[in-house]
Design a protein around this motif. Structure first.
Motif, mmCIF file in Angstrom:
data_model
loop_
_atom_site.group_PDB
_atom_site.id
_atom_site.type_symbol
_atom_site.label_atom_id
_atom_site.label_comp_id
_atom_site.label_asym_id
_atom_site.label_seq_id
_atom_site.Cartn_x
_atom_site.Cartn_y
_atom_site.Cartn_z
ATOM 1 N N ALA A 112 8.723 35.489 -14.965
ATOM 2 C CA ALA A 112 9.032 34.298 -16.303
ATOM 3 C C ALA A 112 8.980 34.929 -17.493
ATOM 4 C CB ALA A 112 7.982 33.160 -15.953
ATOM 5 N N ASP A 113 8.054 36.028 -17.655
ATOM 6 C CA ASP A 113 7.883 36.689 -18.870
ATOM 7 C C ASP A 113 9.160 37.181 -19.441
ATOM 8 O OD1 ASP A 113 4.476 37.019 -19.197
ATOM 9 O OD2 ASP A 113 5.453 36.902 -17.072
ATOM 10 N N ALA A 114 10.269 37.414 -18.796
ATOM 11 C CA ALA A 114 11.524 38.288 -19.094
ATOM 12 C C ALA A 114 12.205 37.117 -20.050
ATOM 13 C CB ALA A 114 12.285 38.200 -17.763
ATOM 14 N N GLY A 121 10.649 26.809 -14.012
ATOM 15 C CA GLY A 121 11.790 26.885 -14.880
ATOM 16 C C GLY A 121 12.497 28.437 -14.872
ATOM 17 N N TYR A 122 11.982 29.411 -14.648
ATOM 18 C CA TYR A 122 12.641 30.709 -14.667
ATOM 19 C C TYR A 122 13.327 30.806 -13.181
ATOM 20 C CZ TYR A 122 13.161 35.408 -13.932
ATOM 21 O OH TYR A 122 13.414 36.874 -13.403
ATOM 22 N N SER A 123 12.840 30.121 -12.068
ATOM 23 C CA SER A 123 13.513 30.344 -11.007
ATOM 24 C C SER A 123 14.782 29.613 -10.816
ATOM 25 C CB SER A 123 12.411 29.800 -9.741
ATOM 26 O OG SER A 123 11.379 30.672 -9.631
ATOM 27 N N LEU A 124 14.678 28.519 -11.580
ATOM 28 C CA LEU A 124 15.948 27.716 -11.530
ATOM 29 C C LEU A 124 16.864 28.383 -12.510
ATOM 30 C CD1 LEU A 124 17.361 24.914 -11.308
ATOM 31 C CD2 LEU A 124 16.362 24.287 -13.609
ATOM 32 N N LEU A 125 16.566 29.357 -13.418
ATOM 33 C CA LEU A 125 17.854 29.908 -14.356
ATOM 34 C C LEU A 125 18.341 31.190 -13.337
ATOM 35 C CD1 LEU A 125 18.784 30.721 -17.042
ATOM 36 C CD2 LEU A 125 17.209 32.212 -17.318
ATOM 37 N N ILE A 126 17.510 31.832 -12.496
ATOM 38 C CA ILE A 126 17.897 32.881 -11.683
ATOM 39 C C ILE A 126 18.360 32.551 -10.464
ATOM 40 C CG2 ILE A 126 16.347 34.714 -12.907
ATOM 41 C CD1 ILE A 126 14.569 34.391 -10.339
ATOM 42 N N SER A 127 18.374 31.128 -9.934
ATOM 43 C CA SER A 127 18.757 30.991 -8.601
ATOM 44 C C SER A 127 20.375 31.134 -8.302
ATOM 45 C CB SER A 127 18.398 29.285 -8.470
ATOM 46 O OG SER A 127 19.165 28.589 -9.353
#
Length: 598
Positions: A170-172, A97-103
């Motif tokens: 992801a903690d960010a 989920g986090y990787s999707l946001l920063i992709s």
């Protein structure tokens, strides 16, 4: 949120209502504060101040340094951005989920340095939302706007809130997701217009589903949320249709999280995420059950000290609220959920932590960090709303919990707390409070925490509610100093140490855009983990070339350990295939590169 009835009249309801701070403000400020545009401007201005502060802390960062966590998220983002696939660090696919946001950052950037800068900017944009969200939470706790703004600003600057946003992890953003989860849960359970409760219910389900997609801790949240929704239907805690709405959105969110996980798993030869199995194995293993429980208490201790003891007051109130009929139902339910979530996350993570000899395994900081600002807010609400003697009672109770948790860890872990390896990155708040980056001093840390919380409580006891604005303004300065100091003393130092394994390697090894890199298993672990991301245009394989495993036919560069003293560089690869030659080497870092001819 938790303790709404307390905020309206004290624990026993006998104290008169809170004095409004506007009565002591200048007439000019009172006039401005009454205008419709004033508080939106304050929130927007405060948000950008928080954003700029976060960016200033990381503007010089150019590469991942926390391995294998950062490279894992970045490799997933790379695939989601449509770039070439590569090997997954540690052979494990984590939630995406986090990787999707920063992709989008990796989609736009043409090199790993620019992409990493953009990722940290995205972190800052999302993490800075903590300030307006904390303000909303404090308003739900019935704090007046001026004090709510100051308290939210202080809480948003706490080291546990900002520290992890300085890395591609992801903690960010998980901090923000958890706070949304708490706010929307309380909004859905609280009395109010039906339409508003529908919106809160849907947002609650959405926040839970996305939390599950972002990190394994979100799975704990999803389980608790599902149980809560079932209980809400059985006991009619909320209009049934709003509960069913939350259920439906949660189901869609969980399905989306599972679909994303399945897609990412299909893109790699690595196995799926193994944390769930590790948790179950740890809980079922009676031989380590005592250690798991002690580590759980160690995480409780860290949550309380990283909130400077104010979170300990909030935790004490939540425990009290769970058993008190004087707290409204929504407050009681949220309080119970917060305490259970704290216990669930700490227990699950303690069970899954490895057996490596690290001090931070006993008092790990990271996993409960999203709850630190929430308990801090509740503790601040106690200082404002609750009668003096009950403030003192809850403070003593909170500090007592902190001492109890510390004693449990000390008695069980014993000399391991001083003999095992210390990694400052994993316990920065404790080291900051003890003014020593090189060793864990539990009692010295608690002494520093006690000074802070005792000072806040003493001012409240002697000066009344009117002094709390000054107290929070002081905490803003302390939080700014603490976060800046921890960034310089821990995060920057940690990143500088890892530079030789990141951009320094790709430059000195002459890695080209067209290179496909085979890395031997015996090469330095930090180098292997980092280069999964740094080899940005090609891909990487980890193979056992020292034992005659052959690199893929498409590989153009091979990296092997530096040979022993006195041996030629060609000895680094005993049986190279035909057509390979030694290209470059670095004895200090311990590698030799071979390049395919032509």
């Amino acid at each position: 949120m938790s303790g709404v009835e307390v905020v309206k009249g004290g624990i026993d309801g006998s104290e008169s209502g809170p004095a409004e701070p506007e009565t002591v403000l200048s007439s000019r400020f009172a006039e401005l504060a009454g205008r419709s545009w004033f508080w939106p401007v304050i929130l927007v201005g405060g948000y950008f101040a928080q954003l700029l502060f976060r960016i200033s802390l990381v503007i010089h960062r150019a590469y991942p340094s926390v391995q294998a966590d950062e490279s894992s998220y970045l490799v997933l983002a790379r695939v989601l951005a449509g770039r070439s696939g590569t090997e997954m660090p540690n052979d494990t696919v984590i939630p995406g989920g986090y990787s999707l946001l920063i992709s989008p950052a990796l989609r736009l950037a043409d090199n790993p340095v620019t992409a990493y800068h953009l990722v940290l900017d995205i972190n800052a944009v999302v993490n800075a939302l903590m300030f307006p969200l904390l303000f909303v939470a404090l308003r739900r706790l019935a704090l007046p706007r001026p004090l709510a703004a100051l308290t939210a600003f202080a809480a948003a600057l706490l080291p546990p809130v900002i520290f992890y946003s300085e890395f591609a992890m992801a903690d960010a953003i998980f901090q923000t997701v958890v706070l949304c989860w708490v706010i929307t849960m309380h909004g859905w359970l609280s009395e109010g217009p039906l339409r508003r409760r529908y919106w809160f219910a849907g947002a609650f389900g959405l926040a839970t589903g996305y939390a599950m997609a972002v990190h394994d801790r979100g799975t704990v949240m999803a389980v608790f949320s599902a149980v809560l929704l079932v209980l809400a239907l059985v006991f009619n805690w909320a209009p049934r249709r709003t509960t069913l709405t939350a259920f439906a959105v949660l189901a869609v969110g969980v399905a989306g999280a599972e679909a994303l996980s399945s897609f990412l798993t299909s893109q790699f030869t690595a196995k799926g995420a193994g944390n769930a199995n590790a948790v179950l194995d740890g809980l079922e293993n009676g031989a380590i059950l005592g250690r798991t429980i002690v580590r759980t208490f160690g995480q409780f201790w860290y949550l309380m000290i990283s909130s400077w003891g104010i979170g300990a007051i909030g935790l004490a109130l939540c425990i009290f609220a769970a058993f008190s009929s004087r707290i409204d139902r929504a407050g009681r339910i949220v309080s119970v959920c917060l305490v259970l979530l704290m216990g669930g996350i700490a227990l699950a993570s303690a069970a899954s932590l490895g057996d490596d000899p690290r001090i931070d395994n006993w008092v790990y900081a990271r996993y409960l960090s999203p709850l630190v600002p929430i308990f801090f807010l509740i503790g601040a609400a106690v200082l404002y709303h609750v009668r003096r003697r009950h403030v003192l009672f809850l403070t003593v109770a909170g500090l007592g919990l902190m001492v109890l948790c510390a004693e449990i860890v000390i008695l069980y872990a014993g000399k391991n707390l001083y003999r095992q390896a210390i990694i400052a990155w994993a316990m920065p708040d404790a080291l900051f409070m003890a003014a020593d980056w090189t060793a864990l001093h539990i009692w010295q840390t608690m002494a520093g925490v006690t000074v802070v919380v005792a000072g806040c409580v003493l001012m409240r006891m002697t000066g009344g509610r009117q002094v709390l604005a000054g107290v929070m303004a002081t905490l803003v300065l302390l939080a700014t100093f603490a976060t800046s100091t921890i960034t310089t003393g821990v995060a920057d130092t940690y990143a500088k140490w890892r530079k030789v394994y990141a951009t320094d390697f790709t430059k000195s090894a002459g890695v080209q855009r067209t290179d496909q890199v085979a890395m031997d298993w015996n090469v330095n672990w930090n180098l292997r983990m980092t280069q999964n991301y740094e080899i940005y245009w090609g891909r990487m394989w980890t193979i056992d070339m020292l034992h005659d495993e052959q690199p893929p036919a498409t590989a153009t560069l091979a990296v092997l350990p530096y040979p022993q003293d006195g041996e030629p560089l060609t000895a680094s690869w005993p049986h190279p295939p035909a057509g390979w030659h030694v290209d470059r080497s670095n004895k200090d870092t311990g590698w030799v590169t071979w390049r395919r001819n032509g």
